[in-house]
Design a protein around this motif. Sequence first.
Motif, PDB file in Angstrom:
ATOM      1  N   ASN A  87       0.837  -1.189   0.000  1.00 23.13           N
ATOM      2  CA  ASN A  87       0.000   0.000   0.000  1.00 23.13           C
ATOM      3  C   ASN A  87       0.878   1.247   0.000  1.00 23.13           C
ATOM      4  O   ASN A  87       2.109   1.174   0.105  1.00 23.13           O
ATOM      5  CB  ASN A  87      -0.929   0.011   1.214  1.00 23.13           C
ATOM      6  N   HIS A  92       0.947  -4.432   4.143  1.00 22.28           N
ATOM      7  CA  HIS A  92      -0.145  -5.023   4.911  1.00 22.28           C
ATOM      8  C   HIS A  92      -0.025  -6.538   4.805  1.00 22.28           C
ATOM      9  O   HIS A  92      -0.083  -7.108   3.712  1.00 22.28           O
ATOM     10  CB  HIS A  92      -1.494  -4.555   4.384  1.00 22.28           C
ATOM     11  N   GLU A  94      -1.264 -10.327   6.417  1.00 21.54           N
ATOM     12  CA  GLU A  94      -2.252 -11.064   7.189  1.00 21.54           C
ATOM     13  C   GLU A  94      -1.764 -12.489   7.410  1.00 21.54           C
ATOM     14  O   GLU A  94      -1.062 -13.056   6.575  1.00 21.54           O
ATOM     15  CB  GLU A  94      -3.607 -11.080   6.462  1.00 21.54           C
ATOM     16  N   ARG A 111      -3.804  -5.324  13.452  1.00 19.04           N
ATOM     17  CA  ARG A 111      -5.132  -4.910  12.989  1.00 19.04           C
ATOM     18  C   ARG A 111      -5.916  -4.280  14.130  1.00 19.04           C
ATOM     19  O   ARG A 111      -5.633  -4.493  15.314  1.00 19.04           O
ATOM     20  CB  ARG A 111      -5.883  -6.115  12.432  1.00 19.04           C
TER      21      ARG A 111
END
Length: 311
Positions: A87, A92, A94, A111
Amino acid sequence: MEQSATLDIETLKITQEQFILASQSLHLQRPGCDAVYQVGLYGWRKRCLYFFLLLLLVTMIVNLALTVWIIKVMNLSADGMGKLQLNQDGIHLEGISEFQLPLYVSEIQSRRDGMLVLRSEKNVTLNARDVQGQLTGQLTVGPEAVEAQCQRLEVRSRDGGRLLFTADEQELTMTTEQLTVTGSEGAVFEHSIETPLIQARTSEDLKLEAPTRTLTMEAPRGVEVSAAKGTLKISSRKDLQLESTEGEILLDASSIQLGSLPLGIYTQSPSQAFREQAVYEVCVCPSGKIYLSPAESSSSCQAMSNICLWS
């Protein structure tokens, strides 16, 4: 003019035919070539060239297939790779990630609806360095201890405004309203401790103990030891010393009991030492030791008592 041109062409034709007939009649032969050179690749060179071309084609096909497979497995796209997205603000990520080499970042944030977990088989070490690369701070979370190496350690409240705990090379400061120790053995201090109040919990006893050394309490304006709803007990294995350099020691109570005081006797005849006595008086030796002496019409306290001589 047309007739002259026609005559010239016919004359040339006749001359060419005469030349051909003359050359056939003379049986002229062209000189032959003794050696014939072939241009191109033939034999084993040609087979090797075809083999290398075929090998190159197979390699290109395998490489293309592997590239497509890697893109498919890693889920590569214009935004990132799988659960790793690029980004404008950063990366980012996960899920669970494993880093084999050191990670250099300026900020790690979890998060909003989750927590950040750093997991390692040995330990987790966070280092802070200055512009020259020198180590300025280090936090190590290991299997046996959590170590912090820095000039000053601070613990703040949730909002970050209130300072709760600070530690440096000179002192340790706690700004909380109450410090609670819930262990059965209490708190152990190897050196001195400074605090305005030491208080036990409700319905629990407060015990200050030095098993092998001396317990000392000092204050510039006095030390107050009180038990509002219980009994105050001071015990010592050896000597209990109450000393006042400029003031007095005041024992103010409805009744003051001095138990287990020795009986001091000073008489001329030993037979009088064991007679029954109901009333005694409290005597003090020059050394400060207190003992009991049989009460008589006059004071029976003697500096040459057996208690004073043996003390």
